[in-house]
Design a protein around this motif. Sequence first.
Motif, PDB file in Angstrom:
ATOM      1  N   LYS A 174     -35.588   2.189   4.445  1.00  0.00           N
ATOM      2  CA  LYS A 174     -36.871   1.488   4.508  1.00  0.00           C
ATOM      3  C   LYS A 174     -37.190   1.158   5.968  1.00  0.00           C
ATOM      4  CE  LYS A 174     -36.451  -0.570  -0.097  1.00  0.00           C
ATOM      5  NZ  LYS A 174     -36.443  -1.832  -0.891  1.00  0.00           N
ATOM      6  N   LYS A 175     -38.473   0.955   6.225  1.00  0.00           N
ATOM      7  CA  LYS A 175     -38.913   0.780   7.602  1.00  0.00           C
ATOM      8  C   LYS A 175     -40.140  -0.120   7.635  1.00  0.00           C
ATOM      9  CE  LYS A 175     -38.579   4.370  10.218  1.00  0.00           C
ATOM     10  NZ  LYS A 175     -38.771   5.784  10.639  1.00  0.00           N
ATOM     11  N   THR A 176     -40.140  -1.100   8.539  1.00  0.00           N
ATOM     12  CA  THR A 176     -41.313  -1.935   8.772  1.00  0.00           C
ATOM     13  C   THR A 176     -42.127  -1.333   9.906  1.00  0.00           C
ATOM     14  OG1 THR A 176     -40.239  -3.979   8.025  1.00  0.00           O
ATOM     15  CG2 THR A 176     -42.134  -4.210   9.490  1.00  0.00           C
ATOM     16  N   GLU A 218     -49.866  -4.371   8.870  1.00  0.00           N
ATOM     17  CA  GLU A 218     -48.436  -4.345   8.555  1.00  0.00           C
ATOM     18  C   GLU A 218     -48.164  -3.596   7.271  1.00  0.00           C
ATOM     19  OE1 GLU A 218     -46.305  -7.985   8.797  1.00  0.00           O
ATOM     20  OE2 GLU A 218     -47.543  -8.802  10.406  1.00  0.00           O
ATOM     21  N   CYS A 219     -47.011  -2.931   7.222  1.00  0.00           N
ATOM     22  CA  CYS A 219     -46.594  -2.267   5.986  1.00  0.00           C
ATOM     23  C   CYS A 219     -45.085  -2.059   6.004  1.00  0.00           C
ATOM     24  CB  CYS A 219     -47.303  -0.926   5.813  1.00  0.00           C
ATOM     25  SG  CYS A 219     -46.970   0.278   7.113  1.00  0.00           S
ATOM     26  N   GLN A 220     -44.541  -1.835   4.833  1.00  0.00           N
ATOM     27  CA  GLN A 220     -43.144  -1.426   4.706  1.00  0.00           C
ATOM     28  C   GLN A 220     -43.120  -0.061   4.057  1.00  0.00           C
ATOM     29  OE1 GLN A 220     -39.757  -4.038   3.437  1.00  0.00           O
ATOM     30  NE2 GLN A 220     -39.596  -2.584   1.749  1.00  0.00           N
ATOM     31  N   LEU A 240     -35.136  -0.755   8.548  1.00  0.00           N
ATOM     32  CA  LEU A 240     -34.383  -1.818   7.888  1.00  0.00           C
ATOM     33  C   LEU A 240     -33.034  -1.309   7.388  1.00  0.00           C
ATOM     34  CD1 LEU A 240     -37.327  -3.372   5.841  1.00  0.00           C
ATOM     35  CD2 LEU A 240     -36.502  -4.019   8.123  1.00  0.00           C
TER      36      LEU A 240
END
Length: 319
Positions: A174-176, A218-220, A240
Amino acid sequence: MACNVEVTIYNAESEQGFRDHVRSQRNPAILRGAYIGECVKNWSSEYLSQKVGKIPVKIHVSPSSKMDFVKKNFLYKTLPFDELVARASREQQESYFIHPRELYYLRSLGIEPRGTDIADFSKHYPTLSEDLRLPNIFEASRYFSSVLRVSSSGLSLWTHYDVMDNILVQVRGKKTVILFNPNDSLNLYLNGDKSRIIDVDDIDNPDFPRFKLAKRYECQLNPGDILFIPALWLHNVRPLDFSVAVNVFWKNLDDDFYDKRDVYGNKDVIPAARALQTLQNATKLLSSLPEEYKDFYYRRMISEIEIKLETVVKSECRS
């Protein structure tokens, strides 16, 4: 203080809506749930190491979780691909360059020793390319490059913009992602194509008082997500988990706007590069004047630019 904005998400059933958005809108969007091949299931660290093997790759090594391109708080090193994957997927290293908890980042390059070819994922990583199905969003003639990215968990790349439209295909981890509209560039304290603001969560930093005015998108990203990042949108990316992704870049302007010698695709378009160089020359010319004259003529130049900017803003409002 500017508000935070959530990035629009399209699900797999509305993939055409995502494609229409990419072609017509100049803001980010996510496609979630679309089939991108067997990579999401297959690309474990063990699988990647087995498929690619010991091909040498040039990487960034950082003792800090926030890489700073201006102060260069990282080293450039070379590792076999399988060794990079092994290190990036664990938190502590037995063998290291700087520190046992150092972090790693790969932005794949071409394979020519002199760095004269453009990154092409399917060409340079053929044993992995059959696992990945990239969406066909733009015409093939507009394609520029496709870049494999591998990163340790928690390692933030500096906030920057790209001069071409691109999609970020998140495959593993996962990545912000935090993005900023180009019209907020004066609040981002640019140094070239990068922001001097290293910690985007520190909105009250007294060194950057205008930063709190910038609107944050913003997003994940989850494994399998596809993020559209329009050209000139500044973005900050923080994995993340152990992260593997592929970027695909397209020329959204005519070919003549781009420097044909630019194999990385990160040079400003030619008219802008020339204009910026002219500005540098202008400030150099003024350097011989007394302080009060320099101050006055710097402000005059700013006034001229503000007049042009007002014209652009009025045009955008009418459209």
